[in-house]
Design a protein around this motif. Structure first.
Motif, PDB file in Angstrom:
ATOM      1  N   LEU A 161      -1.700   0.225   8.977  1.00 58.00           N
ATOM      2  CA  LEU A 161      -1.652  -0.922   7.940  1.00 58.00           C
ATOM      3  C   LEU A 161      -2.145  -2.219   8.208  1.00 58.00           C
ATOM      4  O   LEU A 161      -2.838  -2.785   7.395  1.00 58.00           O
ATOM      5  CB  LEU A 161      -0.069  -1.190   7.872  1.00 58.00           C
ATOM      6  CG  LEU A 161       0.682   0.117   7.345  1.00 58.00           C
ATOM      7  CD1 LEU A 161       2.387  -0.072   7.358  1.00 58.00           C
ATOM      8  CD2 LEU A 161       0.692   0.084   5.879  1.00 58.00           C
ATOM      9  N   ILE A 171      -2.102   5.093   0.756  1.00 58.30           N
ATOM     10  CA  ILE A 171      -3.144   4.005   0.897  1.00 58.30           C
ATOM     11  C   ILE A 171      -4.113   4.175  -0.046  1.00 58.30           C
ATOM     12  O   ILE A 171      -4.984   5.083  -0.211  1.00 58.30           O
ATOM     13  CB  ILE A 171      -3.785   3.921   2.606  1.00 58.30           C
ATOM     14  CG1 ILE A 171      -2.526   4.245   3.441  1.00 58.30           C
ATOM     15  CG2 ILE A 171      -4.743   2.969   2.642  1.00 58.30           C
ATOM     16  CD1 ILE A 171      -1.881   2.669   3.367  1.00 58.30           C
ATOM     17  N   TYR A 193      -9.767   3.837   3.464  1.00 61.18           N
ATOM     18  CA  TYR A 193      -9.795   4.366   1.907  1.00 61.18           C
ATOM     19  C   TYR A 193     -11.204   4.586   1.522  1.00 61.18           C
ATOM     20  O   TYR A 193     -11.851   5.641   0.933  1.00 61.18           O
ATOM     21  CB  TYR A 193      -8.896   3.670   1.058  1.00 61.18           C
ATOM     22  CG  TYR A 193      -8.872   4.250  -0.346  1.00 61.18           C
ATOM     23  CD1 TYR A 193      -8.318   5.381  -0.619  1.00 61.18           C
ATOM     24  CD2 TYR A 193      -9.799   3.730  -1.268  1.00 61.18           C
ATOM     25  CE1 TYR A 193      -8.257   5.930  -2.071  1.00 61.18           C
ATOM     26  CE2 TYR A 193      -9.511   4.243  -2.931  1.00 61.18           C
ATOM     27  CZ  TYR A 193      -9.023   5.179  -3.073  1.00 61.18           C
ATOM     28  OH  TYR A 193      -8.915   5.602  -4.273  1.00 61.18           O
ATOM     29  N   SER A 223      -5.896  -2.172   7.203  1.00 67.29           N
ATOM     30  CA  SER A 223      -6.048  -1.746   5.846  1.00 67.29           C
ATOM     31  C   SER A 223      -5.665  -3.233   5.215  1.00 67.29           C
ATOM     32  O   SER A 223      -5.595  -3.244   3.849  1.00 67.29           O
ATOM     33  CB  SER A 223      -5.117  -0.754   5.404  1.00 67.29           C
ATOM     34  OG  SER A 223      -5.709   0.596   5.635  1.00 67.29           O
TER      35      SER A 223
END
Length: 444
Positions: A436, A300, A306, A439
């Motif tokens: 996921l 990622i 992140y 993100s």
């Protein structure tokens, strides 16, 4: 893990009427398929794939290779990570397949539900009937059919004559459904073996599993190909060498990281070759180079998690959740450590059908610290306090946390090592789906 859509609304309605779990039997789905006109008998040639670990990766490799060969490929996988549509990829000639259109999926679900007319059935069985409707009504050259749970009584096992069956690595998982010994689980997985149909066995780390499956194939008169006996794969000079009775192939290393993916790639190649699909060597090369399988050792590099991490950190994501998967993930992390040394932090959430201590055991001596977190999208998540105790029992330093982001911030806010940390978020496909989704990386 669903988003607002016509199909999600139809499936949500099913979830209110029918049990969410598994009730292993084929009687209900056979009845429903009869009422739907037997769509499972009208499919393109099928590759039926079972196993504890690796079946999704083998499916991904098969699809990538066949699509590189110009073939249209339908693919059924489960569970999904973010959206129900991920379970149904519709093949397209000359280009990669696409997740099923929302309106098409909603119509198929409604049609299957109407045909069922409220009779006792599980949601998974209805959704498997939807698989057969979609795949029988759209032309393709091949169907990749991943087993949901077990094999013998899995709803996908109503197909009668696949081109080839594949059984990947077997270890303990879903013991409450499949048995608490490897030989019992192997017998359930081996239930997809069909008389006279070629069987390809991926690497079996348990000798008893290989013994059970070999015996079952022999009794069924099913031609058997075994990894390590009839076909092989190994790395040489940064390349993957595949070998079977037809000779050697010099191939690029798979795009999916981890030594276990060499075995999965080889299993896919063997299945395609011995199932009669005969992909060109160039297609095999291209497939290995372009394969994608979200949520399995996926890095990622964008999104809020992140950005919350210490600059230069690595964020990895893997949905592995049983002892066999833990061993494969730990081996992959050890290889990463050899290439670029970084302190490793695990962020783990699991559901209560898993063996957390067995999963954690492989990370002793590798992970600096474990943060355990809730699994927000499942009501079966293990309490983070209890999960931390399981990690401690496996010899790891661990503490509970409220969220993945909190765990990342706890490390990053006071980081003073010259090497940026490496985070692995793992333990549950539900957790992977949540990450996921947040993100902006939902599978497409």
């Amino acid at each position: 893990m669903t988003t607002t859509s016509l199909a999600a609304a139809e499936i949500d309605a099913l979830m209110l009427k029918h049990p969410k779990g598994f009730d292993l039997s084929l009687d209900r789905i056979r009845r429903l398929l009869t009422d739907l006109g037997e769509p499972q008998r009208k499919l393109p040639p099928q590759i039926h794939i079972a196993g504890t670990n690796g079946k999704g990766s083998v499916t991904a490799f098969c699809r990538a290779i066949l699509e590189a060969d110009g073939q249209a490929v339908h693919a059924h996988t489960s569970p999904h990570l973010v959206n129900w549509h991920e379970r149904y990829r519709i093949g397209r000639k000359g280009e990669p397949g696409a997740l099923v259109d929302d309106a098409m999926l909603a119509e198929a679900v409604a049609r299957a539900a109407k045909a069922n007319a409220g009779a006792p059935i599980t949601v998974f069985e209805i959704l498997t009937a939807v698989t057969f409707l979609l795949f029988s009504e759209n032309p393709a050259d091949a169907v990749l059919l991943e087993v949901g749970l077990g094999g013998r009584f899995d709803a996908t096992n109503v197909i009668e004559k696949p081109a080839v069956t594949v059984i990947t690595s077997i270890s303990l998982d879903h013991q409450s459904y499949l048995g608490d010994r490897v030989e019992l689980i192997a017998a359930e997985k081996g239930g997809i073996i069909k008389r006279g149909v070629p069987v390809v066995l991926g690497q079996q780390n348990e000798a008893i599993a290989l013994e059970v499956l070999t015996s079952m194939a022999d009794r069924a008169g099913a031609p058997l190909l075994v990894y390590g006996q009839d076909f092989f794969a190994y790395e040489e000079h940064g390349r993957l060498v595949y070998q079977d009775e037809s000779g050697l192939l010099d191939l690029p290393m798979p795009r999916l990281p981890g030594r276990h993916q060499l075995t999965n790639a080889a299993t896919a190649i063997a299945a395609l070759r011995h199932g009669g699909f005969a992909p060109a060597d160039k297609a095999i090369e291209a497939g290995l180079s372009h394969v994608e399988w979200p949520g399995r050792m996926q890095q990622i590099a964008s999104g809020p998690l992140y950005r919350a991490a210490f600059p230069g950190s690595e964020l990895w994501l893997d949905g592995g959740h049983n002892p066999g998967a833990g061993a494969a993930i730990a081996e992959t992390l050890a290889d990463l450590e050899e290439r670029v040394s970084r302190p490793l932090f695990l962020i783990v959430g699991m559901i209560n059908t898993k063996d957390p201590t067995g999963f954690f055991a492989s990370f002793a001596g590798i992970a600096r610290h474990v943060f355990t977190v809730p699994v927000g999208s499942s009501d079966a998540g293990i309490d983070p306090d209890d999960l931390a105790e399981a990690a401690i029992d496996a010899g790891l330093d661990a503490e509970p946390c409220d969220s993945v982001e909190e765990a990342i911030r706890l490390v990053s806010s006071s980081w003073d090592d010259s090497r940026a940390p490496r985070f692995l978020i793992c333990g549950s496909l539900y957790l992977v789906g949540d990450v996921l989704s947040s993100s902006g990386l939902a599978p497409r």
